[in-house]
Design a protein around this motif. Structure first.
Motif, PDB file in Angstrom:
ATOM      1  N   LYS A  86      59.315  45.544  39.809  1.00  0.00           N
ATOM      2  CA  LYS A  86      59.407  46.103  41.167  1.00  0.00           C
ATOM      3  C   LYS A  86      59.794  45.036  42.188  1.00  0.00           C
ATOM      4  O   LYS A  86      60.726  45.225  42.975  1.00  0.00           O
ATOM      5  N   SER A  87      59.071  43.916  42.169  1.00  0.00           N
ATOM      6  CA  SER A  87      59.362  42.859  43.146  1.00  0.00           C
ATOM      7  C   SER A  87      60.734  42.264  42.868  1.00  0.00           C
ATOM      8  O   SER A  87      61.525  42.028  43.790  1.00  0.00           O
ATOM      9  N   LEU A  88      61.017  42.034  41.615  1.00  0.00           N
ATOM     10  CA  LEU A  88      62.296  41.432  41.237  1.00  0.00           C
ATOM     11  C   LEU A  88      63.476  42.273  41.718  1.00  0.00           C
ATOM     12  O   LEU A  88      64.391  41.758  42.359  1.00  0.00           O
ATOM     13  N   LEU A 143      57.257  45.218  51.748  1.00  0.00           N
ATOM     14  CA  LEU A 143      55.796  45.116  51.783  1.00  0.00           C
ATOM     15  C   LEU A 143      55.290  45.278  50.354  1.00  0.00           C
ATOM     16  O   LEU A 143      55.188  46.389  49.835  1.00  0.00           O
ATOM     17  N   ASP A 144      55.023  44.133  49.703  1.00  0.00           N
ATOM     18  CA  ASP A 144      54.600  44.159  48.310  1.00  0.00           C
ATOM     19  C   ASP A 144      53.090  44.386  48.267  1.00  0.00           C
ATOM     20  O   ASP A 144      52.370  43.954  49.159  1.00  0.00           O
ATOM     21  N   GLU A 145      52.614  45.043  47.204  1.00  0.00           N
ATOM     22  CA  GLU A 145      51.183  45.388  47.082  1.00  0.00           C
ATOM     23  C   GLU A 145      50.713  46.093  48.350  1.00  0.00           C
ATOM     24  O   GLU A 145      49.675  45.761  48.931  1.00  0.00           O
ATOM     25  N   ILE A 146      51.449  47.084  48.747  1.00  0.00           N
ATOM     26  CA  ILE A 146      51.231  47.742  50.037  1.00  0.00           C
ATOM     27  C   ILE A 146      49.881  48.462  50.104  1.00  0.00           C
ATOM     28  O   ILE A 146      49.330  48.693  51.189  1.00  0.00           O
ATOM     29  N   ALA A 189      56.593  42.745  31.712  1.00  0.00           N
ATOM     30  CA  ALA A 189      57.501  41.598  31.591  1.00  0.00           C
ATOM     31  C   ALA A 189      56.861  40.320  32.109  1.00  0.00           C
ATOM     32  O   ALA A 189      57.137  39.225  31.621  1.00  0.00           O
ATOM     33  N   ARG A 190      55.975  40.474  33.100  1.00  0.00           N
ATOM     34  CA  ARG A 190      55.320  39.279  33.619  1.00  0.00           C
ATOM     35  C   ARG A 190      54.466  38.625  32.531  1.00  0.00           C
ATOM     36  O   ARG A 190      54.488  37.418  32.337  1.00  0.00           O
ATOM     37  N   LYS A 191      53.755  39.485  31.799  1.00  0.00           N
ATOM     38  CA  LYS A 191      52.908  38.956  30.750  1.00  0.00           C
ATOM     39  C   LYS A 191      53.767  38.308  29.668  1.00  0.00           C
ATOM     40  O   LYS A 191      53.439  37.231  29.171  1.00  0.00           O
TER      41      LYS A 191
HETATM   42 MG    MG Z   1      55.226  42.560  42.160  1.00  0.00          MG
END
Ligand code: MG
Ligand code: ADP
Length: 410
Positions: free
Chosen positions: A71-73, A156-159, A258-260
């Motif tokens: 999402k952030s990427l 706005l991440d982790e909104i 994917a982060r993990k």
């Molecule tokens: Mg994120």
């Protein structure tokens, strides 16, 4: 130029494992050619932002999906691409990426966006770190946005961590309400919680028109592709054949994260380096998985007060010593009192412990289910640890104030 000889012998200058470790850092923004399996989502984000290229108002967009689904990427990557397209036609697009987990008050968010966007020479205002009320920060934000940009994209991440959603309403309606006149604002809100819009206040829910987009987890094959595209983080021949498939399989176990996957791969490399091994092997990957999980969990609870940790420790003991997974508040409370005594802590009231359990619930460390329905939120709740108790215990005992529990608890 420095030569081999004048280098300080205290340090190492070659890295036998990594060719470019930065490719595996979570904040690294990979180029479009390294992004896998998100074509549809990228197109949808691009569609929402497209008007910005002409200096018009983008559509607001909410993105949902579990951790590590990109999402952030994707938000950052598409935003960058819009910015460069705008530049070609002389359209100034700026963007502010706000982590609402770190900045969750209206004033902090407005100030941060203003500081990112503002160029004092053009706007005629400065954005001081402190000393202004929220209303004044808004005024200076509108000034900065109008004078320094054509379009401002606010991510706005982790909104869901926002303390108060009023900021969403004000930012999303700035154009309509004529706070800004010669520019526009687009918002991308990102959350792990798919039901997040239900938690918005009625005022915001009804006034904020937006597109919504869900990012599904990756499957093991997609994770393999993602990692393959970062293989050049390592020197040639360093990764044994089974490393990437195993890492992907482990990361796909709960959900395709994917982060993990990337964290495990990086930790496996670091481990090999630390042990002076020439190659990264399956064994490194398996230990790296444990370390990665412990690290992530410790990030979650690191800052918690000692009392909260004592409560969590009580739940961990219960989970370890029983075939049940869920425990009522009362049982946890009794166990907690014993833990508190061993720590020389003044025990909290049962009511307070109840509240802390609910807060921990919020942090995704434990899950609390209300028994029955309706009233008495909590009084009859049952609580369950979401993480392997062995890992929780290890992490809790890293806190020196809790380490006295170690000797006798085995
Ligand atoms: Mg994120
Ligand atoms: N489709 C993808 N292709 C390549 N790398 C990805 C992809 N999705 C996620 N990643 C990488 O995985 C990590 C986590 O992604 P991120 O966007 O932070 O996930 P989220 O915001 O959904 O939790 C980042 O390092 C990111 O670069």
């Amino acid at each position: 130029m420095s030569t081999e000889d004048d280098r300080d012998p205290l340090f190492r200058y070659d890295d036998p494992i990594f060719a470019d470790e930065r490719l595996l850092e979570i904040t690294h923004l990979p180029g479009p050619d390294r992004i896998v399996g998100r074509d549809e989502q990228m197109q949808r984000v691009a569609d929402a932002l497209n008007p910005a290229i002409f200096g018009s108002e983008p559509a607001h967009l909410f993105i949902f999906g579990k951790t590590g689904t990109g999402k952030s990427l994707i938000s950052r990557s598409i935003t960058q691409r819009v910015i460069s397209e705008g530049k070609r036609d002389g359209i100034t697009i700026k963007y502010a990426f706000i982590d609402c987990g770190e900045q969750n008050t209206e004033a902090a968010i407005v100030k941060t966006i203003a500081q990112i966007v503002n160029e004092p020479d053009r706007s005629g205002v400065t954005i001081p770190d402190r000393g202004l009320g929220t209303g004044d920060y808004y005024k200076r934000l509108w000034q900065s946005v109008d004078h320094c940009t054509d379009v401002t994209i606010i991510i706005l991440d982790e909104i869901d961590m926002l303390e108060d959603d009023e900021v969403l309403r004000k930012l999303s309606r700035a154009g309509e309400n004529r706070r800004i006149s010669s520019s526009s604002i687009g918002i991308i809100g990102i959350s792990n919680k798919i039901d997040f819009p239900d938690h918005l206040s009625e005022r915001v829910k009804s006034s904020l028109s937006r597109d919504e987009l869900v990012f599904p987890p990756y499957d093991a094959n997609q994770l393999v592709d993602i990692l393959e595209k970062r293989r050049d983080a390592f020197h040639e021949g360093v990764l044994t054949d089974d490393v990437i498939p195993l890492t992907s399989a482990l990361a796909a176990q709960e959900h395709g994260d994917a982060r993990k996957a990337i964290d495990i791969l990086r930790n496996a490399g670091r481990l090999a380096k630390k042990q002076n091994d020439a190659q990264v092997t399956e064994a490194h990957v398996r230990s790296a998985k444990e370390k990665t999980e412990a690290d992530r969990f410790s990030e979650l609870i690191e800052g918690s007060p000692q009392q909260a940790k004592a409560i969590l420790y009580a739940l961990t003991l219960l989970t370890e010593n029983s075939s049940s997974e869920e425990f009522p508040t009362k049982i946890i409370y009794n166990q907690y009192k014993q833990v508190a005594r061993r720590l020389d802590l003044e025990p909290l009231s049962e009511r307070r412990v109840q509240e802390i359990l609910q807060e921990q619930n919020f942090l995704n460390v434990i899950q609390s289910e209300r028994e029955g329905r309706g009233r008495g939120r909590g009084a009859h709740a049952k609580h369950r640890l979401l993480e392997n108790p062995e890992i929780v215990k290890k992490v809790l005992l890293r806190d020196s104030r809790l380490s006295v529990l170690e000797d006798t608890s085995e």
